[in-house]
Design a protein around this motif. Structure first.
Motif, short mmCIF file in Angstrom:
data_model
loop_
_atom_site.label_atom_id
_atom_site.label_comp_id
_atom_site.label_asym_id
_atom_site.label_seq_id
_atom_site.Cartn_x
_atom_site.Cartn_y
_atom_site.Cartn_z
N PHE A 115 -11.96 11.69 4.22
CA PHE A 115 -13.13 11.97 5.05
C PHE A 115 -13.81 13.29 4.68
O PHE A 115 -14.85 13.62 5.26
CB PHE A 115 -12.75 11.94 6.53
N GLN A 116 -13.26 13.99 3.71
CA GLN A 116 -13.94 15.16 3.16
C GLN A 116 -14.72 14.82 1.90
O GLN A 116 -15.30 15.71 1.26
CB GLN A 116 -12.93 16.27 2.84
N ARG A 117 -14.71 13.53 1.53
CA ARG A 117 -15.35 13.10 0.29
C ARG A 117 -16.38 12.03 0.56
O ARG A 117 -16.28 11.26 1.53
CB ARG A 117 -14.30 12.57 -0.69
N ASN A 118 -17.34 11.93 -0.35
CA ASN A 118 -18.35 10.89 -0.28
C ASN A 118 -17.83 9.66 -1.01
O ASN A 118 -17.92 9.56 -2.23
CB ASN A 118 -19.66 11.39 -0.90
N LEU A 119 -17.27 8.73 -0.26
CA LEU A 119 -16.72 7.51 -0.83
C LEU A 119 -17.56 6.32 -0.37
O LEU A 119 -18.00 6.27 0.78
CB LEU A 119 -15.27 7.30 -0.39
N SER A 120 -17.73 5.37 -1.23
CA SER A 120 -18.40 4.13 -0.84
C SER A 120 -17.43 3.34 0.06
O SER A 120 -16.22 3.60 0.05
CB SER A 120 -18.74 3.29 -2.07
N PRO A 121 -17.93 2.38 0.83
CA PRO A 121 -17.02 1.57 1.65
C PRO A 121 -15.92 0.90 0.83
O PRO A 121 -14.78 0.80 1.28
CB PRO A 121 -17.96 0.52 2.28
N GLU A 122 -16.26 0.48 -0.39
CA GLU A 122 -15.25 -0.17 -1.24
C GLU A 122 -14.19 0.84 -1.69
O GLU A 122 -12.99 0.53 -1.68
CB GLU A 122 -15.92 -0.79 -2.47
N GLU A 123 -14.61 2.04 -2.05
CA GLU A 123 -13.66 3.08 -2.46
C GLU A 123 -12.76 3.49 -1.30
O GLU A 123 -11.55 3.66 -1.45
CB GLU A 123 -14.41 4.30 -3.00
N GLU A 124 -13.38 3.63 -0.13
CA GLU A 124 -12.61 4.01 1.05
C GLU A 124 -11.58 2.93 1.39
O GLU A 124 -10.44 3.23 1.74
CB GLU A 124 -13.56 4.23 2.23
N ALA A 125 -11.98 1.67 1.29
CA ALA A 125 -11.07 0.56 1.58
C ALA A 125 -9.89 0.56 0.62
O ALA A 125 -8.75 0.31 1.03
CB ALA A 125 -11.82 -0.77 1.51
N ARG A 126 -10.14 0.87 -0.66
CA ARG A 126 -9.04 0.91 -1.63
C ARG A 126 -8.07 2.05 -1.31
O ARG A 126 -6.85 1.89 -1.43
CB ARG A 126 -9.60 1.07 -3.05
N VAL A 127 -8.60 3.19 -0.89
CA VAL A 127 -7.74 4.33 -0.52
C VAL A 127 -6.82 3.93 0.62
O VAL A 127 -5.60 4.15 0.56
CB VAL A 127 -8.60 5.55 -0.12
N PHE A 128 -7.37 3.32 1.66
CA PHE A 128 -6.57 3.01 2.84
C PHE A 128 -5.66 1.81 2.62
O PHE A 128 -4.60 1.71 3.23
CB PHE A 128 -7.47 2.82 4.06
N ALA A 129 -6.05 0.90 1.73
CA ALA A 129 -5.15 -0.20 1.37
C ALA A 129 -3.91 0.35 0.67
O ALA A 129 -2.78 -0.08 0.96
CB ALA A 129 -5.87 -1.20 0.47
N PHE A 130 -4.11 1.31 -0.23
CA PHE A 130 -2.98 1.94 -0.91
C PHE A 130 -2.11 2.70 0.10
O PHE A 130 -0.88 2.71 -0.01
CB PHE A 130 -3.49 2.86 -2.01
N SER A 131 -2.75 3.33 1.10
CA SER A 131 -1.99 4.02 2.15
C SER A 131 -1.06 3.06 2.86
O SER A 131 0.12 3.35 3.10
CB SER A 131 -2.94 4.64 3.19
N MET A 132 -1.59 1.90 3.23
CA MET A 132 -0.79 0.93 3.98
C MET A 132 0.33 0.35 3.13
O MET A 132 1.42 0.08 3.64
CB MET A 132 -1.70 -0.19 4.51
N GLU A 133 0.08 0.15 1.86
CA GLU A 133 1.15 -0.35 0.97
C GLU A 133 2.31 0.63 0.91
O GLU A 133 3.48 0.24 1.03
CB GLU A 133 0.59 -0.59 -0.43
N ARG A 134 1.99 1.92 0.73
CA ARG A 134 3.04 2.93 0.68
C ARG A 134 3.75 3.06 2.02
O ARG A 134 4.96 3.25 2.09
CB ARG A 134 2.45 4.28 0.25
N CYS A 135 2.98 2.96 3.10
CA CYS A 135 3.56 3.06 4.44
C CYS A 135 4.55 1.94 4.69
O CYS A 135 5.68 2.18 5.13
CB CYS A 135 2.44 3.01 5.48
N TYR A 136 4.15 0.71 4.38
CA TYR A 136 5.05 -0.43 4.60
C TYR A 136 6.30 -0.31 3.74
O TYR A 136 7.42 -0.57 4.20
CB TYR A 136 4.34 -1.74 4.31
N SER A 137 6.12 0.10 2.48
CA SER A 137 7.26 0.24 1.58
C SER A 137 8.29 1.22 2.13
O SER A 137 9.50 0.97 2.06
CB SER A 137 6.77 0.69 0.20
N ARG A 138 7.81 2.30 2.73
CA ARG A 138 8.73 3.31 3.28
C ARG A 138 9.36 2.84 4.59
O ARG A 138 10.59 2.87 4.74
CB ARG A 138 7.98 4.62 3.51
N LEU A 139 8.55 2.40 5.53
CA LEU A 139 9.07 2.09 6.86
C LEU A 139 9.95 0.84 6.88
O LEU A 139 10.92 0.77 7.64
CB LEU A 139 7.91 1.91 7.84
#
Length: 546
Positions: free
Chosen positions: A161-185
């Motif tokens: 949220f400190q960067r100018n990301l397109s909706p597609e770029e933002e979606a890829r960032v948060f998809a990667f977040s969720m993948e790592r989160c699920y892998s850990r939890l």
């Protein structure tokens, strides 16, 4: 758990002695072995500070199996707080507050967050009315252990949220977040065990350990679904339900997310458009909001904000799509409606003058995004188990296409929601979890006409599946009615005392006076402050029905 193994050994040893006696004394009365308990309620010192103004407060940690089908495997815990009535009435059952909703939201029981609001918001219908108040964080949230929070998402959001990301770029960032989160939890938790039906089972086990005959249940937002699920699964343990800004299992919210979001924005704009003075001061608001979203998508603006999770000003890069998400969250509070025109005008200007409404709304949004106690992973489990299987995502996307520029954020969100469930890969709920719950228990339904999550028209339809209910609509309130109106709390108190008495007329009279008092206070404040903009008048009383 350290005491479990010695205790088990003792039980086995006693069992051997009993068996020996049975063999040697054929005429002895057979001994019936008590079933083993897999749930425990451990008293402990409260981890937050109280003072003499608080009611007597007892704190516990409740231990339950993560998976009731395999009770000897992993155990989990969740906090239980009991506030004792000042003058207990022997005929009044405790009121169990089922959590802050979300799903995944924390009740604020953490040492640094706990305050007297935990009981003060509900005092009139509990501790001041002879009834104990019991508060929990459901499994996976807040002070529960484990707390299923995606720290990966928090870290990535802080940067994204400190960067100018397109909706597609933002979606890829948060998809990667969720993948790592699920892998850990998923290495330490069975993500399929965090949903409404399992939480209802936790509540039933708690009721047994507290030795309460029947429960009065209070649910706000998503925790109202816990109350309905409990009433369905454990009807003999349920006395009455208070549903505040209710969530109904038979409504697939994601299916109509685009229309509901657009309707929420339109209600926010309508609040000014239909007021002659406001509309004169801020004309053509819808067109201006649409232009603002487009302008910010083409040329984002950095807005410096303050929030509780940063010691320094935070440079939030505001795109049009992010603005829509900020606005939707802000519309949960009816007090924001008068700020919306000012926010739009402030962002239209190139200078930083007039940005205060936007800064406040963005700061609130970021505090939710960055909350380390929010069990967002538990929330994903709820969604992927009990809602997503009943959503036609193709139809939802097709419907979202017709929502114009104000529906852009929803179109991105639908893709991410579906992707989250592919990552979680948990079994779907049975069809039962998408059906109306027609509990015979008395139910009070409280709802706001400005609620962005569920329109009053949809609630009016859903509530009719409840054969024994009262319905109180507050047209000028949004989400969480009891926190906004003392009249709503008083109505709930009277309902719990006697669920058969109709609260429609007393609530109308109370609310009419409450609104008149609010208008008078606003006028006095503006008079003292020398402001020239008069408040809106002629606010109607609640359109309540029995």
């Amino acid at each position: 758990m350290r005491n479990l193994r010695p205790l088990t050994a003792c039980i086995i040893f006693i069992g051997l002695l009993v068996n020996a006696c049975d063999r040697s004394e054929q005429g002895a009365t057979p001994t019936v072995k008590k079933p083993r308990s897999y749930t425990h309620l451990y008293p402990r010192s409260c981890w937050f500070k109280t003072d003499d103004s608080w009611p007597a407060t007892q704190c516990y940690m409740m231990e339950v199996p993560e998976d009731y089908a395999h009770p000897t495997r992993r155990k989990i815990r969740f906090p239980v707080i009991r506030f004792r009535a000042n003058h207990p009435a022997p005929n009044k059952a405790p009121l169990l507050h089922l959590g802050a909703g979300g799903p995944g939201a924390s009740m604020g029981l953490e040492p640094e967050n706990a305050s007297d609001w935990l009981w003060l918001n509900y005092a009139a219908m509990t501790v001041e009315d002879g009834r104990d108040l019991i508060v929990i964080d459901p499994r996976g949230t807040g002070m529960a252990r484990p707390r299923l929070t995606c720290s990966e998402f928090i870290e990535d959001a802080q940067t994204a949220f400190q960067r100018n990301l397109s909706p597609e770029e933002e979606a890829r960032v948060f998809a990667f977040s969720m993948e790592r989160c699920y892998s850990r939890l998923s290495k330490g938790a069975d993500m399929a065990q965090y949903n409404s039906s399992v939480i209802a089972r936790d509540v039933e086990e708690l009721r047994k350990l507290l030795k309460i005959d029947k429960l009065d249940l209070y649910g706000v937002s998503y925790s109202s679904r816990y109350a309905l699920t409990y009433a369905r699964d454990f009807p003999d343990s349920t006395r009455a339900l208070v549903l505040n800004s209710a969530v109904f299992p038979n409504i697939a919210y994601t299916q109509q997310l685009a229309q509901d979001s657009l309707a929420a924005y339109e209600r926010g704009l309508k609040h000014c458009i239909e007021d002659e003075k406001c509309n004169s001061r801020y004309p053509d608001l819808r067109r201006r909001l649409e232009n603002l979203v487009q302008t910010l998508d083409e040329k984002p603006r950095t807005v410096s904000i303050k929030h509780r999770y940063s010691n320094q000003p935070y440079p939030f890069v505001l795109t049009g799509q992010r603005l829509l998400r900020v606005l939707f969250q802000a519309l949960y509070n009816e007090n924001f409606y008068s700020e919306l025109p000012k926010l739009i005008e402030g962002l239209e200007n190139s200078s930083d003058e007039g940005l205060k409404p936007a800064q406040k709304a963005i700061g609130h949004f970021m505090e939710i995004v960055l909350d380390p106690y929010f069990g967002d992973a538990a929330g994903v489990s709820h969604f992927c188990y009990e809602e997503a299987p009943f959503v036609d995502f193709d139809q939802a996307r097709e419907s979202a296409e017709g929502t114009g520029i104000l529906g852009g954020a929803v179109r991105s969100d639908l893709k991410l929601l579906q992707l989250q469930c592919r990552i979680w890969a948990i079994p779907a709920a049975p069809l039962l979890e998408s059906q109306p719950i027609a509990t015979p228990a008395p139910v009070m339904v409280l709802h706001g006409g400005l609620d962005p999550v569920l329109s009053a028209e949809d609630v009016d339809i859903a509530r009719k599946a409840l054969p024994n209910h009262q319905w109180l609509l507050f047209p000028q309130l949004a989400h969480d009615i009891i926190s906004a109106s003392s009249c709503a709390e008083k109505a709930a108190a009277r309902f719990l005392d006697n669920p058969e008495n109709d609260q429609t007329e007393p609530t109308k009279d109370c609310r009419k006076q409450e609104l008149a008092d609010q208008i008078q206070e606003e006028q006095e404040e503006q008079s003292q402050g020398g402001e020239t903009e008069a408040p809106s008048t002629g606010v109607p009383a609640p359109e309540s029905e029995p």
